[in-house]
Design an enzyme around this catalytic site. Structure first.
Site, PDB file in Angstrom:
ATOM      1  N   GLN A  55       0.825  -0.915  -0.281  1.00 37.95           N
ATOM      2  CA  GLN A  55       0.333  -0.136   0.294  1.00 37.95           C
ATOM      3  C   GLN A  55       0.678   1.284   0.112  1.00 37.95           C
ATOM      4  OE1 GLN A  55      -1.728  -0.773   3.856  1.00 37.95           O
ATOM      5  NE2 GLN A  55      -3.919  -1.505   2.313  1.00 37.95           N
ATOM      6  N   GLU A  56       1.711   1.523   1.106  1.00 39.62           N
ATOM      7  CA  GLU A  56       2.632   2.248   0.666  1.00 39.62           C
ATOM      8  C   GLU A  56       3.753   2.679  -0.468  1.00 39.62           C
ATOM      9  OE1 GLU A  56       3.294   1.709   5.421  1.00 39.62           O
ATOM     10  OE2 GLU A  56       5.052   1.187   4.191  1.00 39.62           O
ATOM     11  N   GLU A  91       9.029   0.927   6.975  1.00 38.30           N
ATOM     12  CA  GLU A  91       8.390  -0.357   6.978  1.00 38.30           C
ATOM     13  C   GLU A  91       8.751  -1.472   6.749  1.00 38.30           C
ATOM     14  OE1 GLU A  91       5.100  -2.609   7.382  1.00 38.30           O
ATOM     15  OE2 GLU A  91       4.224   0.018   7.441  1.00 38.30           O
ATOM     16  N   ASP A 117       5.874  -4.348  18.054  1.00 39.32           N
ATOM     17  CA  ASP A 117       4.757  -2.851  18.959  1.00 39.32           C
ATOM     18  C   ASP A 117       5.702  -1.546  18.982  1.00 39.32           C
ATOM     19  OD1 ASP A 117       2.916  -3.765  19.440  1.00 39.32           O
ATOM     20  OD2 ASP A 117       2.222  -3.853  21.834  1.00 39.32           O
TER      21      ASP A 117
END
Length: 145
Positions: A55-56, A91, A117
């Site tokens: 998506q990015e 990412e 996280d």
């Protein structure tokens, strides 16, 4: 008496080196660059398998050309394009962390959760940074007096 790392009767520099576990470590020059490029391409392919990266990356296909249109100077273009590429880099690093944690085992562990996280938080911060840069550029381009 020789130190444990030295062979008897000689120094460590003259000792035969064992074959490296990773053949990449033994390569030098253009061979190393060639193989490293191949590994990088494999990493991008692996990243493409992740929905978030895909998506990015698709957003980057639109935003990178737009950076050259929107930026009024090379500094603005660099900030706009760099912020988009920064999101992709973060990412990929996050995906690498998650993959390494998953390799260790599927069971839940507090440290594994913390690592994942924190990687996710890094992606969020990179998106906030890119969004702020792009909103500032859009404001100055279209709305500023």
């Amino acid at each position: 008496m020789n130190p444990p790392s030295s062979p008897p009767g000689g120094d460590a520099a003259s000792a035969p080196r064992p074959d490296p576990v990773n053949p990449q470590k033994a390569r030098t020059g253009l061979s190393r660059v060639w193989h490293a490029t191949g590994y990088s391409i494999e990493g991008l392919k692996a990243g493409w398998g992740e929905i978030a990266f895909r998506q990015e990356a698709m957003a980057a296909f639109v935003l990178l050309p737009a950076a050259f249109w929107l930026g009024r100077s090379w500094v603005e273009v660099a900030l706009l394009a760099g912020s988009v590429l920064f999101v992709l880099v973060v990412e990929l690093l996050n995906t690498g962390i998650e993959t390494a944690i998953d390799r260790i085992g599927p069971e839940w562990h507090d440290l594994s959760k913390r690592a994942k996280d924190m990687g996710s938080a890094a992606v969020l911060l990179s998106l906030v940074l890119a969004g702020g840069i792009w909103l500032s550029a859009l404001y100055t381009h279209f709305l500023a007096p």
